[in-house]
Scaffold this motif. Structure first.
Motif, PDB file in Angstrom:
ATOM      1  N   THR A 144      69.435 -47.533  -5.533  1.00  0.00           N
ATOM      2  CA  THR A 144      69.906 -47.509  -4.398  1.00  0.00           C
ATOM      3  C   THR A 144      68.975 -47.386  -3.025  1.00  0.00           C
ATOM      4  OG1 THR A 144      70.656 -45.262  -4.443  1.00  0.00           O
ATOM      5  CG2 THR A 144      72.223 -46.780  -5.239  1.00  0.00           C
ATOM      6  N   ASN A 145      69.258 -48.328  -2.103  1.00  0.00           N
ATOM      7  CA  ASN A 145      68.638 -48.248  -0.863  1.00  0.00           C
ATOM      8  C   ASN A 145      67.272 -48.167  -0.926  1.00  0.00           C
ATOM      9  OD1 ASN A 145      70.973 -47.958   0.713  1.00  0.00           O
ATOM     10  ND2 ASN A 145      71.232 -45.964   0.065  1.00  0.00           N
ATOM     11  N   GLU A 146      66.644 -48.998  -1.747  1.00  0.00           N
ATOM     12  CA  GLU A 146      65.294 -49.328  -2.066  1.00  0.00           C
ATOM     13  C   GLU A 146      64.567 -50.166  -0.931  1.00  0.00           C
ATOM     14  OE1 GLU A 146      63.359 -47.965  -4.505  1.00  0.00           O
ATOM     15  OE2 GLU A 146      65.081 -47.075  -5.610  1.00  0.00           O
ATOM     16  N   PRO A 147      63.727 -49.693  -0.300  1.00  0.00           N
ATOM     17  CA  PRO A 147      62.833 -50.362   0.707  1.00  0.00           C
ATOM     18  C   PRO A 147      61.910 -51.535   0.219  1.00  0.00           C
ATOM     19  CG  PRO A 147      61.901 -48.416   0.431  1.00  0.00           C
ATOM     20  CD  PRO A 147      62.994 -48.473  -0.412  1.00  0.00           C
ATOM     21  N   PHE A 148      61.839 -52.589   0.935  1.00  0.00           N
ATOM     22  CA  PHE A 148      60.914 -53.529   0.521  1.00  0.00           C
ATOM     23  C   PHE A 148      60.452 -54.342   2.004  1.00  0.00           C
ATOM     24  CE2 PHE A 148      64.968 -56.097   0.561  1.00  0.00           C
ATOM     25  CZ  PHE A 148      64.585 -57.256   1.039  1.00  0.00           C
ATOM     26  N   SER A 149      59.319 -55.065   1.596  1.00  0.00           N
ATOM     27  CA  SER A 149      58.914 -56.000   2.728  1.00  0.00           C
ATOM     28  C   SER A 149      58.195 -57.034   2.216  1.00  0.00           C
ATOM     29  CB  SER A 149      57.794 -55.155   3.784  1.00  0.00           C
ATOM     30  OG  SER A 149      56.681 -54.771   3.051  1.00  0.00           O
ATOM     31  N   GLY A 150      57.725 -58.306   2.684  1.00  0.00           N
ATOM     32  CA  GLY A 150      57.269 -59.406   2.304  1.00  0.00           C
ATOM     33  C   GLY A 150      56.860 -60.391   3.392  1.00  0.00           C
ATOM     34  N   GLU A 151      56.463 -61.562   3.099  1.00  0.00           N
ATOM     35  CA  GLU A 151      55.999 -62.467   3.992  1.00  0.00           C
ATOM     36  C   GLU A 151      56.768 -63.958   3.624  1.00  0.00           C
ATOM     37  OE1 GLU A 151      51.797 -62.406   2.993  1.00  0.00           O
ATOM     38  OE2 GLU A 151      51.412 -60.651   4.085  1.00  0.00           O
ATOM     39  N   TYR A 152      56.677 -64.630   4.477  1.00  0.00           N
ATOM     40  CA  TYR A 152      57.538 -65.963   4.150  1.00  0.00           C
ATOM     41  C   TYR A 152      56.589 -67.328   5.138  1.00  0.00           C
ATOM     42  CZ  TYR A 152      59.696 -65.623   8.807  1.00  0.00           C
ATOM     43  OH  TYR A 152      60.156 -65.548  10.034  1.00  0.00           O
ATOM     44  N   THR A 153      56.539 -68.404   4.628  1.00  0.00           N
ATOM     45  CA  THR A 153      55.988 -69.570   5.069  1.00  0.00           C
ATOM     46  C   THR A 153      57.389 -70.641   5.150  1.00  0.00           C
ATOM     47  OG1 THR A 153      55.684 -70.650   2.951  1.00  0.00           O
ATOM     48  CG2 THR A 153      53.752 -69.142   3.791  1.00  0.00           C
ATOM     49  N   VAL A 154      57.211 -71.364   6.255  1.00  0.00           N
ATOM     50  CA  VAL A 154      58.219 -72.511   6.408  1.00  0.00           C
ATOM     51  C   VAL A 154      57.452 -73.824   6.795  1.00  0.00           C
ATOM     52  CG1 VAL A 154      60.007 -73.246   8.281  1.00  0.00           C
ATOM     53  CG2 VAL A 154      59.605 -70.938   7.508  1.00  0.00           C
ATOM     54  N   ASN A 155      57.818 -74.823   6.115  1.00  0.00           N
ATOM     55  CA  ASN A 155      57.237 -76.120   6.200  1.00  0.00           C
ATOM     56  C   ASN A 155      58.092 -77.023   7.288  1.00  0.00           C
ATOM     57  OD1 ASN A 155      55.041 -75.579   4.411  1.00  0.00           O
ATOM     58  ND2 ASN A 155      56.799 -75.913   2.852  1.00  0.00           N
ATOM     59  N   PRO A 156      57.406 -78.036   7.818  1.00  0.00           N
ATOM     60  CA  PRO A 156      58.158 -78.864   8.669  1.00  0.00           C
ATOM     61  C   PRO A 156      59.468 -79.496   8.145  1.00  0.00           C
ATOM     62  CG  PRO A 156      56.068 -79.174   9.269  1.00  0.00           C
ATOM     63  CD  PRO A 156      56.299 -78.215   8.066  1.00  0.00           C
ATOM     64  N   ASP A 157      59.269 -79.850   6.940  1.00  0.00           N
ATOM     65  CA  ASP A 157      60.414 -80.410   6.158  1.00  0.00           C
ATOM     66  C   ASP A 157      61.409 -79.243   5.783  1.00  0.00           C
ATOM     67  OD1 ASP A 157      59.542 -78.925   3.925  1.00  0.00           O
ATOM     68  OD2 ASP A 157      59.194 -80.765   2.702  1.00  0.00           O
ATOM     69  N   CYS A 158      61.570 -78.120   6.325  1.00  0.00           N
ATOM     70  CA  CYS A 158      62.557 -77.131   5.867  1.00  0.00           C
ATOM     71  C   CYS A 158      62.601 -76.532   4.636  1.00  0.00           C
ATOM     72  CB  CYS A 158      64.087 -77.531   6.610  1.00  0.00           C
ATOM     73  SG  CYS A 158      64.026 -77.723   8.236  1.00  0.00           S
ATOM     74  N   THR A 159      61.504 -76.614   3.846  1.00  0.00           N
ATOM     75  CA  THR A 159      61.029 -75.695   2.766  1.00  0.00           C
ATOM     76  C   THR A 159      60.239 -74.457   2.973  1.00  0.00           C
ATOM     77  OG1 THR A 159      59.277 -77.268   1.968  1.00  0.00           O
ATOM     78  CG2 THR A 159      61.420 -77.958   1.131  1.00  0.00           C
ATOM     79  N   GLY A 160      60.029 -73.735   2.041  1.00  0.00           N
ATOM     80  CA  GLY A 160      59.131 -72.561   2.389  1.00  0.00           C
ATOM     81  C   GLY A 160      59.003 -71.724   1.002  1.00  0.00           C
ATOM     82  N   THR A 161      58.458 -70.531   1.370  1.00  0.00           N
ATOM     83  CA  THR A 161      57.939 -69.824   0.283  1.00  0.00           C
ATOM     84  C   THR A 161      58.378 -68.214   0.881  1.00  0.00           C
ATOM     85  OG1 THR A 161      56.719 -71.274  -0.661  1.00  0.00           O
ATOM     86  CG2 THR A 161      56.455 -68.980  -1.400  1.00  0.00           C
ATOM     87  N   ASN A 162      58.883 -67.310  -0.156  1.00  0.00           N
ATOM     88  CA  ASN A 162      58.887 -66.052  -0.001  1.00  0.00           C
ATOM     89  C   ASN A 162      58.069 -65.640  -1.007  1.00  0.00           C
ATOM     90  OD1 ASN A 162      61.094 -66.084   2.030  1.00  0.00           O
ATOM     91  ND2 ASN A 162      62.583 -66.438   0.298  1.00  0.00           N
ATOM     92  N   THR A 163      57.188 -64.533  -0.454  1.00  0.00           N
ATOM     93  CA  THR A 163      56.297 -63.850  -1.274  1.00  0.00           C
ATOM     94  C   THR A 163      56.534 -62.290  -0.994  1.00  0.00           C
ATOM     95  OG1 THR A 163      54.709 -65.638  -1.380  1.00  0.00           O
ATOM     96  CG2 THR A 163      53.711 -63.510  -1.959  1.00  0.00           C
ATOM     97  N   PHE A 164      56.466 -61.423  -2.007  1.00  0.00           N
ATOM     98  CA  PHE A 164      56.561 -60.003  -2.007  1.00  0.00           C
ATOM     99  C   PHE A 164      55.319 -59.194  -2.811  1.00  0.00           C
ATOM    100  CE2 PHE A 164      60.858 -62.055  -1.392  1.00  0.00           C
ATOM    101  CZ  PHE A 164      61.304 -61.168  -0.423  1.00  0.00           C
ATOM    102  N   PRO A 165      54.271 -58.893  -1.790  1.00  0.00           N
ATOM    103  CA  PRO A 165      53.175 -58.354  -2.582  1.00  0.00           C
ATOM    104  C   PRO A 165      53.262 -57.260  -3.300  1.00  0.00           C
ATOM    105  CG  PRO A 165      52.731 -58.913  -0.490  1.00  0.00           C
ATOM    106  CD  PRO A 165      54.171 -59.163  -0.455  1.00  0.00           C
ATOM    107  N   ASP A 166      54.373 -56.323  -3.172  1.00  0.00           N
ATOM    108  CA  ASP A 166      54.494 -55.095  -4.117  1.00  0.00           C
ATOM    109  C   ASP A 166      54.685 -55.525  -5.533  1.00  0.00           C
ATOM    110  OD1 ASP A 166      53.956 -53.425  -1.646  1.00  0.00           O
ATOM    111  OD2 ASP A 166      56.068 -53.012  -1.676  1.00  0.00           O
TER     112      ASP A 166
END
Length: 119
Positions: A60-82
């Motif tokens: 319950t209520n676990e914290p997290f953070s991450g990073e994302y990229t966005v390409n002009p064609d509206c695709t992208g990637t989410n990455t969670f280093p932890d």
């Protein structure tokens, strides 16, 4: 003319919920997750929190953070280093919602749609 996406397309507070399976020793182990996150428009996922049920084990209520990229064609990637997880992302050009599918690690089978609830 098609709209183009950029990092700032995803900015605000988003809610998500998903379920799926983890493949462990040939068995499908179910899980369910729900939470919220803040995307800052600069590629950072902050103030993330989730609760989950992994085959009866509750978090319950676990914290997290991450990073994302966005390409002009509206695709992208989410990455969670932890935890090393990665997700392919398909974005609504106005940034109100996006869908994802988990691509790493391969043992997880899940996808979902995330919706913005606050700018």
């Amino acid at each position: 003319m098609a709209r183009r996406c950029r990092l700032a397309t995803l900015k605000g507070t988003y809610l998500f919920a998903y379920e799926g399976f983890e493949i462990k020793e040939g068995d499908r182990v179910p899980f369910a997750v729900a939470g919220r996150e803040v995307r800052d428009g600069n590629g950072n996922i902050k103030e993330g929190v989730y609760s989950a049920n992994f085959n009866g084990e509750i978090f319950t209520n676990e914290p997290f953070s991450g990073e994302y990229t966005v390409n002009p064609d509206c695709t992208g990637t989410n990455t969670f280093p932890d935890d090393g997880s990665q997700y392919d992302m398909f974005i609504d050009p106005d940034g109100r919602e996006f869908t994802v599918v988990q691509t790493k690690p391969k043992r997880f089978v899940t996808s979902w749609t995330t919706k913005r609830v606050e700018d």
